[in-house]
Scaffold this motif. Structure first.
Motif, PDB file in Angstrom:
ATOM      1  N   VAL A  88     -15.092 -30.581  -1.457  1.00 27.77           N
ATOM      2  CA  VAL A  88     -14.794 -31.806  -1.689  1.00 27.77           C
ATOM      3  C   VAL A  88     -14.118 -32.399  -2.914  1.00 27.77           C
ATOM      4  CG1 VAL A  88     -15.997 -34.363  -2.273  1.00 27.77           C
ATOM      5  CG2 VAL A  88     -16.855 -32.649  -0.393  1.00 27.77           C
ATOM      6  N   VAL A  89     -13.157 -33.209  -2.786  1.00 28.40           N
ATOM      7  CA  VAL A  89     -12.366 -33.786  -3.907  1.00 28.40           C
ATOM      8  C   VAL A  89     -12.485 -35.229  -4.300  1.00 28.40           C
ATOM      9  CG1 VAL A  89      -9.742 -33.964  -4.718  1.00 28.40           C
ATOM     10  CG2 VAL A  89     -10.576 -31.987  -3.238  1.00 28.40           C
ATOM     11  N   ILE A  90     -12.676 -35.662  -5.358  1.00 25.65           N
ATOM     12  CA  ILE A  90     -12.890 -36.829  -5.780  1.00 25.65           C
ATOM     13  C   ILE A  90     -11.633 -37.324  -6.381  1.00 25.65           C
ATOM     14  CG2 ILE A  90     -14.156 -38.756  -7.166  1.00 25.65           C
ATOM     15  CD1 ILE A  90     -15.677 -37.436  -4.896  1.00 25.65           C
ATOM     16  N   ALA A  91     -10.869 -38.323  -6.027  1.00 28.52           N
ATOM     17  CA  ALA A  91      -9.553 -38.633  -5.897  1.00 28.52           C
ATOM     18  C   ALA A  91      -9.533 -39.907  -6.395  1.00 28.52           C
ATOM     19  CB  ALA A  91      -8.723 -38.042  -4.890  1.00 28.52           C
ATOM     20  N   ALA A 110      -5.011 -30.599  -1.448  1.00 26.66           N
ATOM     21  CA  ALA A 110      -4.253 -29.545  -0.755  1.00 26.66           C
ATOM     22  C   ALA A 110      -5.430 -28.057  -1.193  1.00 26.66           C
ATOM     23  CB  ALA A 110      -3.246 -28.981  -0.873  1.00 26.66           C
ATOM     24  N   TRP A 111      -5.825 -27.841  -2.439  1.00 25.58           N
ATOM     25  CA  TRP A 111      -6.619 -26.858  -2.709  1.00 25.58           C
ATOM     26  C   TRP A 111      -7.887 -27.209  -2.305  1.00 25.58           C
ATOM     27  CZ3 TRP A 111      -5.485 -22.034  -4.280  1.00 25.58           C
ATOM     28  CH2 TRP A 111      -4.349 -22.063  -4.970  1.00 25.58           C
ATOM     29  N   GLY A 112      -8.290 -28.577  -2.308  1.00 34.54           N
ATOM     30  CA  GLY A 112      -9.592 -28.590  -1.761  1.00 34.54           C
ATOM     31  C   GLY A 112      -9.627 -28.124  -0.266  1.00 34.54           C
ATOM     32  N   ALA A 162      -0.102 -34.757  -8.032  1.00 35.44           N
ATOM     33  CA  ALA A 162      -1.271 -34.218  -8.660  1.00 35.44           C
ATOM     34  C   ALA A 162      -2.437 -34.371  -7.737  1.00 35.44           C
ATOM     35  CB  ALA A 162      -1.593 -34.636  -9.984  1.00 35.44           C
ATOM     36  N   ARG A 163      -2.390 -35.596  -7.319  1.00 34.09           N
ATOM     37  CA  ARG A 163      -3.652 -36.106  -6.331  1.00 34.09           C
ATOM     38  C   ARG A 163      -3.432 -35.053  -5.002  1.00 34.09           C
ATOM     39  NH1 ARG A 163      -4.440 -39.286  -2.045  1.00 34.09           N
ATOM     40  NH2 ARG A 163      -6.420 -40.207  -1.850  1.00 34.09           N
ATOM     41  N   GLU A 164      -2.271 -34.900  -4.459  1.00 34.33           N
ATOM     42  CA  GLU A 164      -2.128 -34.206  -3.214  1.00 34.33           C
ATOM     43  C   GLU A 164      -2.292 -32.878  -3.361  1.00 34.33           C
ATOM     44  OE1 GLU A 164      -0.288 -36.965  -4.319  1.00 34.33           O
ATOM     45  OE2 GLU A 164      -0.788 -38.223  -2.824  1.00 34.33           O
ATOM     46  N   ALA A 218      -9.867 -35.218  -9.372  1.00 32.36           N
ATOM     47  CA  ALA A 218      -8.559 -35.235  -9.532  1.00 32.36           C
ATOM     48  C   ALA A 218      -8.061 -36.279 -10.652  1.00 32.36           C
ATOM     49  CB  ALA A 218      -7.836 -35.827  -8.249  1.00 32.36           C
ATOM     50  N   GLY A 219      -8.398 -35.804 -12.030  1.00 27.12           N
ATOM     51  CA  GLY A 219      -8.336 -37.047 -12.899  1.00 27.12           C
ATOM     52  C   GLY A 219      -6.892 -36.859 -13.519  1.00 27.12           C
TER      53      GLY A 219
END
Length: 341
Positions: free
Chosen positions: A190-193, A182-184, A176-178, A168-169
């Motif tokens: 896994v999402v790196i946020a 949600a897509w993850g 954008a993060r959320e 999540a850059g």
């Protein structure tokens, strides 16, 4: 429980969002609709402007200069662009002479052949097995659908048997993060946020740096790195995204392996300016064309091909709907068929 870690080369915090199968809601299978049918629906506006006018023009009669002039007008008003229009007309004239065509009705198929030939260089295979992880850096102007495209790309690569990690850059847009998390959850990856604390400003380059290192440690196949939308006129932000690319290379020397520029199919000729600006800044290797939703100006694909006659960026994927499966690899013949009645 979230786990936190810090990059050794940058003090910015990142959050690892682990997703378990239980966190993913099972979606009911939808009625199967062929991708070709959805593509045809998505190109409805292009087909109305181009296909119907051409059917009238190519109804019969002799092939003369007046016909070529009318055809030129139709192509230009279909967002095909000046260069592409000139190239198509030149190729048509050659076909007419070579094949001794005499009736206007014969030109419809000839034009389709010319268009497919023009678009074929955009149809390039993508070998994600060339590196592990294979790192995608996704960029584009505001509102083109980058984050949504990342979610769909994650699903696509999972269907190819690949493991995926999302980065999540986009640390500027609040949602954008959320949205990426949600897509993850939806795709069970896994999402790196960045840290969720609004008082902590995260460096997008550091978040993606952490994501690439995490993917290397886990043996992940694909990294999809989101970046914040930016206008091509925002020079400081264009410089920032160059930094993001340089930092990715520090995490993995040959990365990013693919720089994907997401384009909104409704922007028409403005897409050409976006391709040029981002290509100059980042050396764009691939394109994603989104929002082929019935109002799209699909002729711009030909304009892009004409802008890069020698070494065009590949049109990797086209999106034809909101569904998670509505992003597919570009097929020149299929695309041209959808443009005509």
């Amino acid at each position: 429980m979230f786990s936190f870690f810090k990059s050794k080369k940058d003090p910015a915090d990142s959050t690892e969002i682990p997703v378990t199968p239980d966190a993913v809601s099972e979606s009911k299978p939808e009625e199967a609709v062929s991708f070709a049918s959805k593509l045809k629906q998505g190109l409805a506006r292009t087909r109305q402007n181009l296909g119907k006018q051409l059917s009238s023009l190519f109804g019969g009669g002799k092939i003369d200069e007046e016909l070529y002039e009318e055809l030129e007008t139709i192509l230009l008003t279909s967002d095909i662009g000046v260069s592409a229009t000139q190239n198509l007309l030149e190729d048509l004239r050659k076909q007419v002479k070579r094949d001794a065509l005499t009736d206007a009705a014969q030109l419809k198929q000839a034009l389709k052949v010319s268009l497919v030939t023009m678009l074929k260089p955009l149809e390039q295979s993508l070998d994600v097995n060339a590196s592990k992880p294979f790192v995608f850096m996704i960029t584009g102007v505001n509102g083109v659908g980058k984050t949504t495209s990342i979610g769909k790309l994650a699903k696509y690569f999972q269907t190819q048997g690949k493991s995926v990690l999302l980065a999540a850059g986009d640390t500027f847009r609040a949602a954008a993060r959320e949205q990426l998390i949600a897509w993850g959850e939806r795709n069970n990856v896994v999402v790196i946020a960045p840290d969720s604390d609004p008082d902590k400003k995260s460096d997008p380059a550091a978040v993606i740096f952490d994501a690439v290192n995490s993917a290397k440690a886990r043996g992940i196949d694909i990294v999809l790195a989101d970046t914040a939308g930016r206008l091509t006129t925002q020079l400081h932000l264009m410089e920032e995204i160059k930094k993001v690319k340089r930092v990715i290379a520090k995490a993995m020397p040959d990365a990013p392996h693919e720089v994907l520029l997401v384009l909104d199919a409704n922007t028409g000729q403005n897409a050409l300016m976006q391709v040029k600006a981002f290509d100059e800044a980042l050396n764009v290797t691939g394109l994603v064309l989104t929002k082929l939703d019935g109002t799209a100006k699909g002729g711009v694909v030909a304009a892009i091909a004409a802008q890069y006659p020698q070494n065009p960026p590949a049109l990797r994927f086209v999106g034809v709907g909101e569904g998670v499966d509505d992003l597919r690899p570009f097929d020149a013949q299929e695309f041209v068929d959808a443009m005509f009645d």
